[in-house]
Write an enzyme that holds these catalytic residues in place. Sequence first.
Site, PDB file in Angstrom:
ATOM      1  N   LYS A 152       9.906  23.571   3.525  1.00  0.00           N
ATOM      2  CA  LYS A 152      10.381  22.326   4.127  1.00  0.00           C
ATOM      3  C   LYS A 152       9.727  22.115   5.494  1.00  0.00           C
ATOM      4  O   LYS A 152       9.338  20.993   5.849  1.00  0.00           O
ATOM      5  CB  LYS A 152      11.901  22.360   4.273  1.00  0.00           C
ATOM      6  N   HIS A 290      -5.503  20.979 -39.411  1.00  0.00           N
ATOM      7  CA  HIS A 290      -4.671  19.850 -38.986  1.00  0.00           C
ATOM      8  C   HIS A 290      -3.185  20.170 -39.124  1.00  0.00           C
ATOM      9  O   HIS A 290      -2.403  19.372 -39.649  1.00  0.00           O
ATOM     10  CB  HIS A 290      -5.035  18.590 -39.761  1.00  0.00           C
TER      11      HIS A 290
END
Length: 535
Positions: A152, A290
């Site tokens: 912070k 696939h």
Amino acid sequence: MAGPRHDPTLYRDRDTVPIRRALVSVSDKTDLLLLAAALAEAGIEIVSTGSTASTIREAGFEVTDVAAVTGVAEMLDGRVKTLHPKIHGGLLADLRLEDHERQLADLDITPFELVVVNLYPFIETVASGAVGDDVVEQIDIGGPAMVRAAAKNHANVAIVVSPQSYPGIIAAIGEGGTSLTQRRELAARAFAHTAAYDTAVASWFAEGTLQDDGDLPTHLTIQAERLATLRYGENSHQRGAIYTRAGGHGIAQATQLQGKEISYNNYVDADAALRAAYDMVKPAVAIIKHANPCGIATTAPNALDPIASAHLRAHECDPVSAYGGVIAANGTVTLKMAENLKDIFTEVIVAPSFEPAALEVFKAKKNLRLLQLPEDWQQERMDVRLVSGGLLLQDADRFPDDIVSVAKNWELVSGERPTDEEMENLIFAWKACRAVKSNAIVLAKDNATVGVGMGQVNRVDSCRLAVERAGDRAAGSVASSDAFFPFADGAQVLIDAGVTAIVQPGGSVRDEEVVDAARKAGVTMFFTGERHFFH
């Protein structure tokens, strides 16, 4: 004891913040002494705790204990040591503000410009199989508080949560301090670090609830870290990346041993291949194209090389579709299997290990990607799928370990009870069907697929596709269906092709019509009472 006072003008309207004092407390001590040496050489005061302080001191570097700063000894078995105004005041003071400077002076608090903290090994402890209080004790409290405070206050403090950031800090020390850009980047990593940590803790508690047969969690947070940016996504105009999830042990954690960069579609197919091969108890190989199997097989009886045998049998199911496929083996890839693959174009091979001689053969196929699974590879207990605006969560679709015993309780609705060999084939087909996209039909013989019908919008078309691909091999095979037959027509396609036994969930309003078709043909049919859709 407070350190030397700092000249406030160093901070005002300055991009670079010189490092005069560092707070260091790490569980991962990788390269710790390398960093400590750089700090000591630059005359930076090192404040530290517990084993970190001992490690630095034993290496001959001067270190100030946190207890000497706070005036309070560690307490409650180390649970409380840094949660003190003398520490957090030094982390959170914004020295661009004169009032903060005045308050620090009044309270005799010296600020920090560098914080090096990584958290208790919670994730590693869970991965080790620990349970209960052993895990709870690895929930860090003071560490995240320091990390978040420093992040912070990144205008004034550089926060480091990983040894990977040490070189940048060491370079910054030599250059007179950390830049605002560097501190912002470090803060971003720090907040991601604590977010991932909190997610791991929350997930562990949620998993505990699931193990107790409770409801699915009310709140679900999924934290993942980008492992690599891919060339593109499913298509070339889409961006793509692979992320690893904290605590994961799957395809995202596999090690690439050789080959081109893994693509988005490679990852998808490799994961589907695992789903198919790792359901099998015997040595097994699945070939995926696939996201659908073009062949799944276990080893032939008495095969000299079981995994190579399984591969050849899987390949025989659909050699045309196997071109450019992705292969998963549930055992070590041998020299024989590698030799069998020399003339078959394959995109990826996934396995728990590879024989050194097999790796030598594969070197000639430089584009072939080899993925070695982590030693602690495991199938997920939960499935997550993103949908627009949210996600779906469900239990993973898994087969019981005692499926042979479970199969003994399948409902025989038509024909004679099969031989042990036929029953083994039905169980194989039932397992294989779970790996096929719905609507799914699998024809199998001798524990190998001979025909697969998948992804059709009606079941009868899947039956026709499976029979067409099997050709003459359909005669004498067994069949599985991932869900019930809504009409008798699909089952009739299989019966006409010469299938001798069918396993399916049952549950259709026309079950009797389907069963009648099987009875008239003398075909064995089982109801499992459980379906295995895979969309």
